[in-house]
Scaffold this motif. Structure first.
Motif, mmCIF file in Angstrom:
data_model
loop_
_atom_site.group_PDB
_atom_site.id
_atom_site.type_symbol
_atom_site.label_atom_id
_atom_site.label_comp_id
_atom_site.label_asym_id
_atom_site.label_seq_id
_atom_site.Cartn_x
_atom_site.Cartn_y
_atom_site.Cartn_z
ATOM 1 N N TRP A 1 1.326 -5.476 3.943
ATOM 2 C CA TRP A 1 0.356 -6.157 4.793
ATOM 3 C C TRP A 1 0.568 -7.668 4.672
ATOM 4 O O TRP A 1 0.795 -8.187 3.582
ATOM 5 C CB TRP A 1 -1.070 -5.813 4.361
ATOM 6 N N ILE B 1 -13.768 -1.515 -0.455
ATOM 7 C CA ILE B 1 -13.736 -1.477 1.017
ATOM 8 C C ILE B 1 -14.651 -0.359 1.487
ATOM 9 O O ILE B 1 -14.664 0.747 0.912
ATOM 10 C CB ILE B 1 -12.305 -1.249 1.536
ATOM 11 N N VAL C 1 -6.694 6.428 8.711
ATOM 12 C CA VAL C 1 -7.147 5.044 8.814
ATOM 13 C C VAL C 1 -6.719 4.347 7.530
ATOM 14 O O VAL C 1 -7.110 4.759 6.431
ATOM 15 C CB VAL C 1 -8.674 4.946 8.986
ATOM 16 N N LEU C 2 -5.887 3.324 7.670
ATOM 17 C CA LEU C 2 -5.419 2.550 6.534
ATOM 18 C C LEU C 2 -6.080 1.183 6.553
ATOM 19 O O LEU C 2 -6.335 0.622 7.623
ATOM 20 C CB LEU C 2 -3.900 2.380 6.576
ATOM 21 N N ALA C 3 -6.333 0.635 5.384
ATOM 22 C CA ALA C 3 -6.880 -0.723 5.272
ATOM 23 C C ALA C 3 -6.429 -1.309 3.948
ATOM 24 O O ALA C 3 -6.184 -0.583 2.972
ATOM 25 C CB ALA C 3 -8.410 -0.724 5.366
ATOM 26 N N GLY D 1 -7.320 -3.371 8.975
ATOM 27 C CA GLY D 1 -7.004 -1.947 8.983
ATOM 28 C C GLY D 1 -6.216 -1.558 10.210
ATOM 29 O O GLY D 1 -6.120 -2.315 11.190
ATOM 30 N N ALA E 1 -7.434 4.564 2.441
ATOM 31 C CA ALA E 1 -6.717 5.524 3.271
ATOM 32 C C ALA E 1 -7.588 6.753 3.445
ATOM 33 O O ALA E 1 -8.013 7.375 2.454
ATOM 34 C CB ALA E 1 -5.376 5.897 2.640
ATOM 35 N N GLN F 1 0.829 -1.205 0.000
ATOM 36 C CA GLN F 1 0.000 0.000 0.000
ATOM 37 C C GLN F 1 0.865 1.257 0.000
ATOM 38 O O GLN F 1 1.618 1.490 0.959
ATOM 39 C CB GLN F 1 -0.937 0.013 1.210
ATOM 40 N N ALA G 1 -15.959 1.717 5.172
ATOM 41 C CA ALA G 1 -15.784 1.975 6.600
ATOM 42 C C ALA G 1 -17.051 2.611 7.143
ATOM 43 O O ALA G 1 -17.640 3.492 6.493
ATOM 44 C CB ALA G 1 -14.592 2.893 6.822
ATOM 45 N N LEU H 1 -14.805 -2.212 9.358
ATOM 46 C CA LEU H 1 -14.482 -2.390 7.954
ATOM 47 C C LEU H 1 -15.229 -3.588 7.380
ATOM 48 O O LEU H 1 -15.427 -4.602 8.049
ATOM 49 C CB LEU H 1 -12.971 -2.601 7.778
ATOM 50 N N GLY I 1 -13.896 -7.131 8.187
ATOM 51 C CA GLY I 1 -12.511 -6.915 8.560
ATOM 52 C C GLY I 1 -12.098 -7.819 9.714
ATOM 53 O O GLY I 1 -12.913 -8.163 10.586
ATOM 54 N N TYR J 1 0.808 -5.151 9.970
ATOM 55 C CA TYR J 1 1.127 -3.971 9.169
ATOM 56 C C TYR J 1 2.627 -3.709 9.298
ATOM 57 O O TYR J 1 3.149 -3.600 10.407
ATOM 58 C CB TYR J 1 0.308 -2.784 9.680
#
Length: 668
Positions: free
Chosen positions: A555, A627, A616-618, A604, A643, A544, A629, A654, A666, A574
């Motif tokens: 990831w 995705i 917020v990252l996923a 995430g 992001a 990412q 949220a 998520l 998630g 992560y």
């Protein structure tokens, strides 16, 4: 408590240790021998400790060395008229103690006590006197230290390598090595002293000592003088505090019961013997009969359609010890009150339904150990060897459905942070590899004739500056077909098999690329200790680009499978750019994500940019199409990467839409 001293106090009659001017025979009296023993006690105990086999275990070997040395003091009148010649030549140090004792090698009292210490040590090794060769027999009545375990301070890799090299020698070979490099004697003087101490073949012992390998760049004398081989400067650790407290309570209760029964016994008499509540059935008696244990031919695995524990031959020096096997079977069927029983989660207890298969019975680390397999469970029984002390232990682990990879190696003993493994007959070579250092070469380990191999340092035991995780030791096993597999010790009898790649088709960790992919996740394996983990797969599922041009994050998901099916653990990690270790962003138990049934995964994490802004990252695996949220943070992404700026401490739930049209929550 850091250290303990077992050396006796110095006697007022202690001599200075100066050498007599005459090299000829010198008369020895009881007072002279006693003074020499007290004066040079640390040196004599070190000598006995070097001769004793490492298979006794570090704590028991220390106590045995002190017991042997103290027994070497002659009785009054036993030395009447004795004349002990000194060694014929001094070593390069002039015959003085290289460990700092300042002892003259020509001192008659010291020479007298030294030969008696050697004689006792060789007898304890089963050499030079009564005793079965190869079977260590320590003296009765070891020193006892209530509530503490004592063992020497751990040395470095050079000391460990030398101790391993000495363990392959006979007792006389170790005695010859100590006389040459610790006492500083020449070969002729060492030969004479070994013969006087009762060695059967002093020449062969000197040949063994000459062939012992010393680590490159190291001096044998300096290594032998290190704290690793000093049984008088010790570390102390407590024993099982809970068991001791229970023992004291049981002793008090037993004393009260005896008093009551003694008072009530007057005028009473038993009219018949007490019969057991139930008699064992015929099937149970057969399952507990050592003569009915099942075994296979040594080469059965070569033609077997399936390689597992059922085709392991019975190995070990104690496979014919019917008494030991009988005790192990009875402890398995009906553990006594002092037998420590442990089982991995999901492993059924209870005795064997029929005669089990005998896999191994041998002596290691001061214990006699037996390994059974009944088709469902792997069972390990251990008891203190000889006249040793300690309660027996019984360990059970579920092993049904085992395959060639699962039956390749077993952790048969753990002592002082090291593991001794038992390998399958189809294993060609074994080595130790640090999973945190993928580019570092592996360290080969020699396999003994009975299939055991050691020492392997337990993962996570080496302290790191600042308390971080810098090493994770694993076991690399290479089969006769040339295929290599990697395993890690997680505290169970069966180490966990490590793989890497997509869950649908994971591959072996057998090259630099696969080890490099595993390295950031190595320390997360601590989460699987004691869970009965069968296999662990690590999969780098996404890369990412970070906001504000801060680099690229990775990831990965790490999934731990158990022998019982349930109890799985999935971790999402992560890996920030510039960081060697991954951070666990989410985890879930018994989740299908990142597994063979549901390979896709979504996770995430909160991330702080160099500017100070939080995001917020996923990221999802390749099967994720978009995705979303919700809850604390709301937003969506039409790709498998997400992001979104957020406030510190924000939370979000998520979910993802899969390319197949399904949905995925998630992780965690």
């Amino acid at each position: 408590m850091d250290s303990a001293k077992l050396a006796p106090r110095r006697s007022r009659r202690s001599r200075s240790g100066t050498a007599p001017s005459s090299p000829g025979p010198a008369p020895v009296g009881f007072a002279q021998a006693e003074a020499a023993l007290v004066e040079h006690y640390p040196r004599l105990v070190r000598l006995a400790h070097l001769v004793l086999p490492s298979s006794l275990g570090r704590a028991r070997r220390v106590l045995a060395a002190h017991a042997l040395t103290q027994r070497a003091l002659p009785r009054r009148g036993e030395l009447a008229g004795a004349r002990v010649p000194g060694p014929r030549a001094a070593g390069p140090d002039g015959g003085r103690d290289r460990s700092g004792g300042g002892v003259s090698a020509r001192d008659a009292g010291y020479a007298c006590v030294r030969v008696r210490v050697l004689r006792e040590a060789l007898r304890a090794c089963g050499e030079g006197g009564s005793g079965r060769p190869g079977k260590a027999r320590v003296p009765f009545g070891l020193p006892r230290v209530w509530g503490l375990r004592l063992f020497p301070r751990a040395g470095g890799t050079e000391e460990l390598a030398l101790d391993q090299a000495l363990s392959r020698l006979s007792g006389a070979g170790r005695a010859a090595y100590a006389l040459l490099h610790l006492e500083g004697l020449d070969a002729e003087a060492a030969r004479a002293l070994l013969t006087e101490a009762g060695a059967a073949d002093a020449g062969a012992a000197l040949g063994e000592a000459a062939g012992a390998e010393v680590p490159a760049g190291a001096r044998a004398a300096a290594l032998l003088a290190s704290p690793e081989f000093d049984p008088c400067s010790l570390q102390a650790r407590p024993t099982d505090l809970v068991r001791r407290r229970q023992g004291v309570r049981a002793l008090g209760a037993g004393a009260a019961v005896l008093l009551v029964c003694g008072a009530a016994f007057t005028g009473w008499a038993l009219t018949r013997s007490q019969e057991p509540a139930s008699l064992p059935s015929v099937a149970e008696r057969e399952s507990l009969d050592p003569a009915r244990l099942t075994t296979v031919a040594p080469d059965a695995w070569e033609t077997a359609a399936r390689r597992d524990f059922s085709v392991w031959p019975a190995r070990g020096e104690l496979v014919s010890d019917r008494a030991l096997l009988g005790r192990a079977l009875r402890a398995w069927a009906r553990p006594g009150p002092r037998t420590h029983v442990s089982a991995t989660p999901g492993t059924p207890l209870g005795g064997p339904a029929g005669p089990p298969r005998l896999l191994w019975a041998g002596h290691t680390a001061g214990a006699d150990i037996v390994l059974f397999y009944d088709g469902l469970r792997l069972v390990r029984y251990a008891e203190a060897a000889g006249d040793g002390f300690g309660d027996p232990a019984l360990d059970l682990v579920r092993a049904d459905g085992v395959d060639e990879a699962g039956a390749a190696v077993v952790a048969v003993a753990r002592t002082d942070g090291n593991v001794r493994y038992l390998t399958a007959p189809w294993v060609k070579s074994v080595a130790q590899r640090d999973l945190r250092a993928p580019q570092r070469a592996s360290t080969p380990r020699a396999t003994e004739r009975d299939g055991t191999v050691w020492p392997f340092q337990q993962p996570g035991r080496k302290p790191a500056p600042g308390g971080g995780c810098t090493t994770w030791n694993t076991v690399q096993v290479t089969g006769r077909d040339g295929h290599a597999r990697l395993y890690t010790d997680l505290g169970d009898l069966l180490p966990a098999h490590l793989t890497t790649g997509a869950p649908a088709a994971p591959g072996e960790v057998d090259d630099l690329a696969s080890r490099t992919a595993w390295a950031p996740s190595a320390c997360s394996l601590v989460a699987g200790q004691g869970r009965g983990v069968r296999a662990v797969n690590s999969w780098s599922y996404a890369r990412q680009p970070l906001p504000e041009g801060a680099g690229t994050a990775r990831w990965a998901c790490t999934r731990m499978e158990t022998w019982r099916g349930g109890g799985t653990l999935t971790l999402a990690e992560y890996r920030a750019p510039g960081h060697a270790l991954g951070s666990v962003a989410a985890q879930a138990g018994d989740s299908p994500s990142c597994g063979a049934r549901q390979p896709d995964v979504l996770a995430g994490a909160m991330w702080k940019a160099p500017s100070g802004q939080w995001y917020v990252l996923a990221a999802g695996s390749e099967g994720v199409a978009s995705i979303t949220a919700r809850d604390g943070i709301r937003g969506s992404s039409p790709t498998r990467l997400f992001a979104l700026p957020a406030r510190k401490g924000s939370t979000a739930a998520l979910s993802a839409t899969l390319v197949t049209g399904g949905t995925l929550d998630g992780l965690g």
